[in-house]
Design a protein around this motif. Structure first.
Motif, mmCIF file in Angstrom:
data_model
loop_
_atom_site.group_PDB
_atom_site.id
_atom_site.type_symbol
_atom_site.label_atom_id
_atom_site.label_comp_id
_atom_site.label_asym_id
_atom_site.label_seq_id
_atom_site.Cartn_x
_atom_site.Cartn_y
_atom_site.Cartn_z
ATOM 1 N N ILE A 331 0.887 -1.044 0.003
ATOM 2 C CA ILE A 331 0.062 0.468 -0.040
ATOM 3 C C ILE A 331 0.844 1.271 -0.138
ATOM 4 N N LEU A 332 1.600 1.593 1.107
ATOM 5 C CA LEU A 332 2.706 2.039 1.063
ATOM 6 C C LEU A 332 3.650 2.507 -0.613
ATOM 7 N N TYR A 333 4.297 1.241 -0.579
ATOM 8 C CA TYR A 333 5.057 1.321 -2.048
ATOM 9 C C TYR A 333 4.683 2.417 -3.289
ATOM 10 N N ASP A 334 2.858 1.383 -3.146
ATOM 11 C CA ASP A 334 2.138 2.706 -4.623
ATOM 12 C C ASP A 334 1.524 3.223 -4.364
ATOM 13 N N GLU A 335 1.558 3.887 -3.032
ATOM 14 C CA GLU A 335 1.045 5.085 -3.233
ATOM 15 C C GLU A 335 2.364 6.751 -3.350
ATOM 16 N N ALA A 336 3.593 6.044 -3.126
ATOM 17 C CA ALA A 336 4.238 6.699 -3.203
ATOM 18 C C ALA A 336 4.675 6.728 -4.886
ATOM 19 N N ALA A 337 4.646 5.775 -5.351
ATOM 20 C CA ALA A 337 4.840 5.205 -6.573
ATOM 21 C C ALA A 337 3.539 5.523 -7.792
ATOM 22 N N SER A 338 3.279 6.176 -7.324
ATOM 23 C CA SER A 338 1.997 6.568 -8.487
ATOM 24 C C SER A 338 2.958 7.888 -8.377
ATOM 25 N N VAL A 339 3.430 8.716 -6.627
ATOM 26 C CA VAL A 339 3.533 10.749 -7.000
ATOM 27 C C VAL A 339 5.105 10.177 -8.335
ATOM 28 N N MET A 340 5.541 9.700 -7.967
ATOM 29 C CA MET A 340 7.727 9.323 -8.596
ATOM 30 C C MET A 340 7.727 8.498 -9.817
ATOM 31 N N GLY A 341 6.521 7.695 -10.242
ATOM 32 C CA GLY A 341 6.752 6.399 -10.055
ATOM 33 C C GLY A 341 7.749 5.224 -9.889
ATOM 34 N N LYS A 342 7.331 4.558 -10.604
ATOM 35 C CA LYS A 342 7.636 2.980 -9.610
ATOM 36 C C LYS A 342 9.486 2.720 -9.839
ATOM 37 N N ASP A 343 9.805 3.265 -10.765
ATOM 38 C CA ASP A 343 11.440 3.669 -10.825
ATOM 39 C C ASP A 343 12.181 4.297 -9.771
ATOM 40 N N ARG A 344 11.466 4.940 -9.112
ATOM 41 C CA ARG A 344 12.152 6.114 -8.421
ATOM 42 C C ARG A 344 12.223 5.284 -7.299
ATOM 43 N N VAL A 345 10.639 4.395 -6.921
ATOM 44 C CA VAL A 345 10.638 3.955 -5.474
ATOM 45 C C VAL A 345 11.018 2.894 -4.717
ATOM 46 N N VAL A 346 11.899 2.382 -3.491
ATOM 47 C CA VAL A 346 12.070 1.482 -2.800
ATOM 48 C C VAL A 346 11.610 1.304 -1.623
ATOM 49 N N ALA A 347 10.609 -0.221 -1.527
ATOM 50 C CA ALA A 347 9.735 -0.402 -0.047
ATOM 51 C C ALA A 347 11.263 -1.051 0.475
ATOM 52 N N ALA A 348 11.652 -0.421 1.891
ATOM 53 C CA ALA A 348 13.132 -0.951 2.333
ATOM 54 C C ALA A 348 12.228 -2.744 2.949
ATOM 55 N N TYR A 349 13.093 -3.608 3.380
ATOM 56 C CA TYR A 349 12.272 -4.568 3.686
ATOM 57 C C TYR A 349 13.338 -4.798 4.917
ATOM 58 N N ASP A 350 13.997 -5.510 5.277
ATOM 59 C CA ASP A 350 14.714 -5.501 6.560
ATOM 60 C C ASP A 350 16.145 -6.695 6.055
ATOM 61 N N LEU A 351 16.754 -6.173 5.506
ATOM 62 C CA LEU A 351 18.458 -7.196 5.271
ATOM 63 C C LEU A 351 19.035 -6.596 4.196
ATOM 64 N N LEU A 352 17.745 -5.712 3.309
ATOM 65 C CA LEU A 352 17.221 -5.040 1.783
ATOM 66 C C LEU A 352 18.912 -4.009 1.942
ATOM 67 N N SER A 353 19.624 -4.335 1.136
ATOM 68 C CA SER A 353 20.779 -4.301 0.413
ATOM 69 C C SER A 353 20.930 -3.331 -0.377
#
Lengths: 361, 361
Positions: A331-353
């Motif tokens: 939900i959070l990713y989609d809301e940010a991506a709708s503003v910036m575009g999918k390529d410019r948003v990452v939803a972090a998760y634990d141990l993501l590098s």
């Protein structure tokens, strides 16, 4: 350079999500940003070697951002006799918290440490609320003698632009700006210096220059003389310097416009998004942001990539298998991506590098 | 009554072993013994509901036994408006640690808390070492105003027998004795009061007494009159009282003989066994025990069951699959079992739950 997410939960850890802690890993060192409870265990699960941690920056003193610091210091100390002190930066009161914890537990470290505190400004105390959230006066200064491994630290004041200059060497610098939150909170702006251009080894070889000390010399900007007697200038064989990378890591915030002064054109902006857009009023009331707030500042900063973190427990991991009636971070990713575009948003998760590649010149 | 092991590691947590924390769970409440970093996450993984935690006992102030306390308090507070305060018992300095942590992080709780400190005695400071382990003077008293959720606690002195009487109600009592360690450390002896005998419902029915208030009355020790007019005395229909259960939970120690005064005939003795018998000198030098030391005191106390915990990281879990050249806790278990017999020794592991059944009268 890599940004490694060690904890992405707000408020409290869960069995599958740690609280705030982010590693910035370079060839020689690791810096940590925040150190919530359990950060040392998350570090153990990651590619970070505890002994490589040389600096720690704390955005604010809420427990989910600093309660893991004393334990982490003890663990860094295991089989580690660093010659340089570990330097720690954070709000006033951090020194007292760490000194009290390490002293009462009689924890001796294999290295020294220094806490540099950021002197607060009146704006950081102003937080209008519905009255539900209160803070109270706490004595932020230390009364005891220093911990045996503690060296005196600085009280760093901000400059006229309300920017705190925390660290600067010939490779990298760190500045802080304040963020609006329930208690004083900071964003850290990490700016790499321009990096020397690439050496054209083929061209040097053609001119009869053997690899070795002459290569280092010309790369450092000096003219050299080839064995043939030919004078070679750096501009003949060294590419233009490449711009350094820029990473911004924010603490909790419901307003991060102070970043506009020093955060432009960052490669990565790590910004909280505790609650979804429809909960904006609640988010702001608690000093937090929604994806549209994070995306708005990211757009205005012209950052390459916005990374969301600090999720309320109501949002399960995106890959959660038990998703019946469950809200996820999607939900959070989609809301940010709708503003910036999918390529410019990452939803972090634990141990993501996330790698931050060098820019071309 | 159940004893639930939430962390069994010494010094620092690992991805598969938490640091010291033990739950004692009864029908109505949970008490915690020690609260190392990450205890709140271990609680979440267990059968314990955080909101049920009503008392917390801290054996000593080393970080692996108390650094998780501030975070746990915040998590207990989530959606929890307890009417009774959470009561916390531990060495002098614990109040300062908790107050400093909760105050600097501006953590408001949904309930009040009280810290009762155990006044130390000179013997607790005496620790002869090779000189490698040092402690230093730390101001243990609080200088600040109370945390908004804090109520003043007691400074509990020991009696002439050097026993600290911490808590006592009509069902259960808790005493503490000191253990020899690098810093002041305690064992807690939890003694249930005798439990009322079983009501012989069949006999009452035969006498024409209907289930209800009369049952409660006679169980409480009062004479009753049956509808037929017959006077019935408790001894006619209530079995003899059954002895209460007794559990001992020790902090870190290299000498626990003070337990001989109050620990006899316990159902369960939880005792550390940080290192194996061949490392006895190192263990004692660091204030720790080996399995033979734990088994020796268990034998002298005539306890039913000895439970080992607080393992050095060198010992992998018994069920570790990657056992090539790996030492496991099996070594520690075998060494204690060779003294006490296999049936009387348990090697604790994270999330192990041990039932303590009621004894027959």
């Amino acid at each position: 350079m890599k940004v490694i997410f060690l904890g992405t939960a707000s408020a409290y850890p869960t069995p599958d999500r740690g609280v705030s802690c982010i590693g910035l890993k370079n060839e020689d060192w690791v810096w940590l940003f925040d150190c919530g409870e359990g950060s040392q265990t998350q570090v153990m699960k990651s590619e970070i070697k505890p002994g490589k941690i040389s600096k720690i920056f704390i955005t604010h003193l809420h427990g989910d951002h600093c309660y893991g610091l004393p334990g982490l210091m003890c663990t860094i100390s295991q089989n580690n006799q660093r010659s340089e002190p570990v330097e720690i930066y954070g709000p006033e009161g951090l020194r007292k918290f760490l000194r009290t914890s390490l002293s009462l537990s009689q924890s001796q470290l294999g290295f020294d440490y220094i806490v540099h505190e950021l002197k607060m400004i009146p704006e950081q105390y102003v937080f209008e609320t519905s009255g539900a959230i209160l803070t109270w006066d706490v004595n932020l200064s230390c009364d005891d003698v220093l911990h045996p491994n503690e060296r005196p630290g600085l009280l760093i004041e901000c400059d006229r632009d309300k920017v705190w200059e925390l660290y600067d060497d010939n490779k990298i610098g760190v500045k802080a700006v304040w963020l609006k939150h329930r208690i004083p909170s900071f964003a850290f702006v990490i700016q790499e210096k321009p990096i020397a251009g690439k050496l054209d080894a083929a061209k040097l070889k053609a001119k009869g220059v053997p690899p070795g000390p002459l290569y280092s010399k010309i790369k450092a900007g000096e003219k050299i003389t080839a064995p043939s007697g030919e004078k070679i200038s750096p501009r003949d064989v060294v590419g233009p310097p490449r711009p350094g990378r820029k990473v911004i890591i924010c603490g909790d915030t419901c307003w991060s416009e102070e970043l506009l002064k020093v955060g432009q054109n960052a490669d990565i902006l790590v910004h909280e998004a505790t609650l979804q857009n429809s909960c904006k009023d609640t988010a702001i009331q608690n000093g937090h942001s929604t994806p549209d707030m994070a995306a708005d500042i990211a757009q205005r900063l012209n950052v390459k990539k916005l990374v969301l973190t600090h999720y309320s427990q109501r949002y399960k991991p995106i890959n959660c298998t038990d998703t019946e009636n469950q809200e996820t971070v999607q939900i959070l990713y989609d809301e940010a991506a709708s503003v910036m575009g999918k390529d410019r948003v990452v939803a972090a998760y634990d141990l993501l590098s996330i790698s931050v590649p060098l820019k071309s010149s």
